[in-house]
Design an enzyme around this catalytic site. Structure first.
Site, PDB file in Angstrom:
ATOM      1  N   LYS A  22       5.032  -4.116 -12.020  1.00  0.00           N
ATOM      2  CA  LYS A  22       3.718  -3.667 -12.534  1.00  0.00           C
ATOM      3  C   LYS A  22       3.416  -2.264 -12.010  1.00  0.00           C
ATOM      4  CE  LYS A  22      -0.109  -5.146 -10.359  1.00  0.00           C
ATOM      5  NZ  LYS A  22      -0.977  -4.073  -9.861  1.00  0.00           N
ATOM      6  N   ASN A  23       3.634  -2.054 -10.707  1.00  0.00           N
ATOM      7  CA  ASN A  23       3.198  -0.805 -10.079  1.00  0.00           C
ATOM      8  C   ASN A  23       4.149   0.362 -10.317  1.00  0.00           C
ATOM      9  OD1 ASN A  23       0.976  -2.192  -9.277  1.00  0.00           O
ATOM     10  ND2 ASN A  23       1.597  -2.421  -7.139  1.00  0.00           N
ATOM     11  N   CYS A 121     -13.228  -2.102  -4.912  1.00  0.00           N
ATOM     12  CA  CYS A 121     -12.824  -3.392  -5.481  1.00  0.00           C
ATOM     13  C   CYS A 121     -12.888  -4.404  -4.342  1.00  0.00           C
ATOM     14  CB  CYS A 121     -11.417  -3.303  -6.081  1.00  0.00           C
ATOM     15  SG  CYS A 121     -10.144  -3.280  -4.823  1.00  0.00           S
ATOM     16  N   ARG A 126     -11.459   1.926  -1.669  1.00  0.00           N
ATOM     17  CA  ARG A 126     -10.470   2.543  -2.553  1.00  0.00           C
ATOM     18  C   ARG A 126     -10.888   3.967  -2.980  1.00  0.00           C
ATOM     19  NH1 ARG A 126      -7.379  -1.760  -4.784  1.00  0.00           N
ATOM     20  NH2 ARG A 126      -5.750  -0.223  -5.090  1.00  0.00           N
ATOM     21  N   ASP A 309       0.994  -5.920  -0.022  1.00  0.00           N
ATOM     22  CA  ASP A 309       0.921  -6.803  -1.195  1.00  0.00           C
ATOM     23  C   ASP A 309       1.632  -8.131  -0.977  1.00  0.00           C
ATOM     24  OD1 ASP A 309       1.147  -4.116  -3.657  1.00  0.00           O
ATOM     25  OD2 ASP A 309      -0.449  -4.793  -2.342  1.00  0.00           O
ATOM     26  N   ARG A 401      -3.247 -10.590 -13.931  1.00  0.00           N
ATOM     27  CA  ARG A 401      -3.125  -9.131 -13.869  1.00  0.00           C
ATOM     28  C   ARG A 401      -1.760  -8.731 -13.335  1.00  0.00           C
ATOM     29  NH1 ARG A 401      -7.509  -5.962 -10.795  1.00  0.00           N
ATOM     30  NH2 ARG A 401      -5.990  -4.416 -11.412  1.00  0.00           N
TER      31      ARG A 401
HETATM   32  C1  EPZ Z   1      -1.099   1.075  -4.832  1.00  0.00           C
HETATM   33  O1  EPZ Z   1      -2.513   1.166  -4.823  1.00  0.00           O
HETATM   34  C2  EPZ Z   1      -0.788  -0.260  -5.485  1.00  0.00           C
HETATM   35  N1  EPZ Z   1      -1.311  -0.274  -6.851  1.00  0.00           N
HETATM   36  C3  EPZ Z   1      -1.423  -1.380  -4.658  1.00  0.00           C
HETATM   37  O2  EPZ Z   1      -1.061  -2.617  -5.258  1.00  0.00           O
HETATM   38  C4  EPZ Z   1      -0.834  -1.331  -3.252  1.00  0.00           C
HETATM   39  O3  EPZ Z   1      -1.415  -2.339  -2.465  1.00  0.00           O
HETATM   40  C5  EPZ Z   1      -1.138   0.049  -2.651  1.00  0.00           C
HETATM   41  O4  EPZ Z   1      -0.575   1.074  -3.501  1.00  0.00           O
HETATM   42  C6  EPZ Z   1      -0.576   0.213  -1.258  1.00  0.00           C
HETATM   43  O5  EPZ Z   1       0.755   0.029  -1.237  1.00  0.00           O
HETATM   44  C7  EPZ Z   1      -0.623   0.376  -7.823  1.00  0.00           C
HETATM   45  O6  EPZ Z   1       0.411   0.985  -7.586  1.00  0.00           O
HETATM   46  C8  EPZ Z   1      -1.203   0.314  -9.210  1.00  0.00           C
HETATM   47  P1  EPZ Z   1      -3.085   3.783  -1.915  1.00  0.00           P
HETATM   48  P2  EPZ Z   1      -3.220   2.574  -4.470  1.00  0.00           P
HETATM   49  O7  EPZ Z   1      -3.653   4.975  -2.564  1.00  0.00           O
HETATM   50  O8  EPZ Z   1      -2.405   3.693  -4.994  1.00  0.00           O
HETATM   51  C9  EPZ Z   1      -6.539   4.934   1.092  1.00  0.00           C
HETATM   52  C10 EPZ Z   1      -1.440  -4.709  -6.167  1.00  0.00           C
HETATM   53  O9  EPZ Z   1      -1.767  -5.765  -5.623  1.00  0.00           O
HETATM   54  N2  EPZ Z   1      -6.769   6.089   0.205  1.00  0.00           N
HETATM   55  O10 EPZ Z   1      -1.696   3.829  -1.352  1.00  0.00           O
HETATM   56  O11 EPZ Z   1      -4.647   2.488  -4.874  1.00  0.00           O
HETATM   57  C11 EPZ Z   1      -7.004   3.642   0.444  1.00  0.00           C
HETATM   58  O12 EPZ Z   1      -8.372   3.430   0.693  1.00  0.00           O
HETATM   59  C12 EPZ Z   1      -2.131  -3.425  -5.782  1.00  0.00           C
HETATM   60  O13 EPZ Z   1      -0.534  -4.581  -7.018  1.00  0.00           O
HETATM   61  C13 EPZ Z   1      -7.691   7.050   0.582  1.00  0.00           C
HETATM   62  O14 EPZ Z   1      -8.310   6.969   1.640  1.00  0.00           O
HETATM   63  O15 EPZ Z   1      -3.135   2.538  -2.884  1.00  0.00           O
HETATM   64  C14 EPZ Z   1      -6.173   2.594   1.112  1.00  0.00           C
HETATM   65  O16 EPZ Z   1      -6.787   2.228   2.322  1.00  0.00           O
HETATM   66  C15 EPZ Z   1      -3.252  -3.661  -4.806  1.00  0.00           C
HETATM   67  N3  EPZ Z   1      -7.931   8.108  -0.251  1.00  0.00           N
HETATM   68  C16 EPZ Z   1      -4.860   3.322   1.409  1.00  0.00           C
HETATM   69  O17 EPZ Z   1      -5.138   4.729   1.269  1.00  0.00           O
HETATM   70  C17 EPZ Z   1      -7.270   8.242  -1.449  1.00  0.00           C
HETATM   71  O18 EPZ Z   1      -7.513   9.228  -2.167  1.00  0.00           O
HETATM   72  C18 EPZ Z   1      -3.728   2.957   0.462  1.00  0.00           C
HETATM   73  O19 EPZ Z   1      -4.137   3.294  -0.806  1.00  0.00           O
HETATM   74  C19 EPZ Z   1      -6.342   7.244  -1.815  1.00  0.00           C
HETATM   75  C20 EPZ Z   1      -6.094   6.187  -0.977  1.00  0.00           C
END
Ligand code: EPZ
Length: 422
Positions: A22-23, A121, A126, A309, A401
């Site tokens: 998915k990701n 969420c 996020r 995850d 999802r």
């Molecule tokens: C991706 O989410 C995945 N989703 C998530 O999978 C996964 O858990 C996550 O990466 C971490 O590995 C998709 O790829 C669609 P991040 P993403 O930006 O990109 C902070 C699932 O279950 N952050 O790596 O949203 C954020 O708050 C989903 O399939 C900032 O502070 O994750 C978090 O604490 C859930 N500022 C951490 O980084 C930003 O601008 C990781 O977020 C962006 C992120």
């Protein structure tokens, strides 16, 4: 609303095939915005989030031709030869935050975009500050108006960007934006996930110049335009890990076909510590559950560390382990909601900030439980597989999802599980 009923006590046996990731599929489908030529994706999984992103791209004017995603081919063809609308509306972005990934490509190719901020969420705030900071460093003018990011740039220019956190989404948004920018962009402290690498592979096939994906420094040299591509999505390492845990949990014997052990190193090493017997091949993992799991501590980290995850799934295994396990969640600030539901099923889990202290119990007992986020919902299904009685899980749209036909795949392994259409 549908619900899922699981009756515990069966050992899982047999083979299960992993669907496309998915990701990886989400950013790769979005990357079709970067070219006017057709982009063909194979192995696209049959998931709610995929239909959402295809609806979003269709709304922008992208021509979408979707095959039967239930078939293994899972073929989707996209062509962004006319993109009259440059807006990603709130109702779609709030349904699926990965919609925010259209910002980079729209800005990179068309010089403007209006994308709703995703908001928080169930698992955390996020924020998207790292996405916006990077685009601003590439010369974009960014305003926040009525909950929308309104961004403009004559032509983005390459920049050296340091991510305070190796954000997956920020790395992907900035890679796509940089592909058509003027000059070289360097992303430092980039996310190293396999899904980031798969997106980079697609961009390079489209004629982009991306180097270092999969490491913490990604270098992108912008080009004038990109061409069409054909690509098969990598298998879903999180889905694979979920079925591997299910086999270990039930003391079963399962072959997870399509699983890439090289994408699951930290997880497989941790699982071995719990006593599960694992044998791996290039594209499959065989797992045999061996008696009561041994309690182990685990800490989630950015890739290649233990994946957040798979934290909820491992918590179920620890909930019936032979001692005490400490689970530390470092990625999201509120990703323990499944613990509260597991306690209703007889687990003994105490939460202390970003740590969960899990004291293993002999058996879980079935109860009516509610899914809250994608991975928490599948952990409740796993718990139902080993709980005494029938567990009823509601709000299973969370499950749909991210897991293609979970009840079909689990009953194929001998689980006593059914979906009741609501
Ligand atoms: C991706 O989410 C995945 N989703 C998530 O999978 C996964 O858990 C996550 O990466 C971490 O590995 C998709 O790829 C669609 P991040 P993403 O930006 O990109 C902070 C699932 O279950 N952050 O790596 O949203 C954020 O708050 C989903 O399939 C900032 O502070 O994750 C978090 O604490 C859930 N500022 C951490 O980084 C930003 O601008 C990781 O977020 C962006 C992120």
């Amino acid at each position: 609303m549908d619900k899922i009923l699981v009756r515990g006590g069966r050992r899982l046996r047999g083979e299960v095939a992993v669907s496309g990731a998915k990701n990886a599929a989400l950013p790769i489908l979005v990357s079709s915005l970067l070219t006017a030529e057709p982009c063909v994706c194979h192995g696209v999984p049959d998931l709610l989030d995929i239909y959402t992103v295809l609806k979003l791209l269709g709304g922008l004017g992208v021509r979408v031709k979707r095959g039967d995603l239930q078939a293994a081919s899972g073929e989707v063809t996209l062509q962004a030869d006319q993109v009259p609308h440059l807006e990603a509306p709130y109702d779609l972005v709030k349904t699926m935050r990965a919609s925010f990934l259209v910002l980079g490509p729209l800005l990179g190719r068309f010089g403007e975009a209006r994308v709703s901020t995703p908001g928080g969420c169930a698992i955390g705030a996020r924020p998207v500050n790292l996405h916006l900071k990077g685009l601003a460093e590439m010369g974009a003018e960014i305003d926040l108006i009525h909950g929308y990011v309104v961004a403009k740039a004559k032509r983005l220019r390459g920049a050296k960007i340091y991510l305070d956190f190796p954000s997956v989404g920020a790395t992907e948004n900035l890679m796509m934006a940089a592909a058509l920018a003027e000059g070289v962009t360097i992303i430092e402290d980039a996310a190293r996930e396999p899904e980031v690498e798969d997106l980079a592979a697609v961009l390079n096939k489209m004629g982009a110049w991306v180097e270092g994906a999969g490491t913490d420094i990604v270098k992108i040299e912008g080009v004038k335009e990109l061409h069409g591509v054909t690509h098969r999505i990598i298998p879903d390492r999180i889905e694979a890990g979920t079925y591997i845990v299910a086999a270990a949990l039930t003391g079963g014997e399962v072959e997870v076909k399509g699983a890439r052990p090289d994408h699951l190193d930290a997880f497989l090493l941790k699982l071995k510590e719990t006593g599960a017997m694992l044998s791996t091949d290039r594209d499959k993992v065989k797992v045999v559950g061996k008696g009561r799991p041994v309690s182990v501590d685990l800490t989630t980290l950015p890739y290649p560390g233990f994946p957040t995850d798979l934290q909820a799934q491992m918590m179920v295994l620890m909930a019936v382990s032979n001692g005490v396990s400490v689970i530390t969640e470092n990625i999201f600030e509120n990703r323990f909601m499944h613990a509260l539901e597991l306690n209703r099923m007889g687990a003994d889990i105490r939460l202390e900030g970003n740590r969960a202290i899990v004291k293993g119990v002999e058996r879980l007992s079935a109860a009516p439980v509610m899914a809250t986020d994608l991975r928490a919902s599948v952990s409740l299904v796993l718990a139902g597989l080993v709980a005494e009685g029938q567990t009823e899980i509601t709000r299973v749209y969370h499950l749909d999802r991210g897991y293609a036909h979970v009840e079909r795949k689990l009953s194929g392994l001998g689980a006593d599980i059914e979906r009741v259409r609501g």
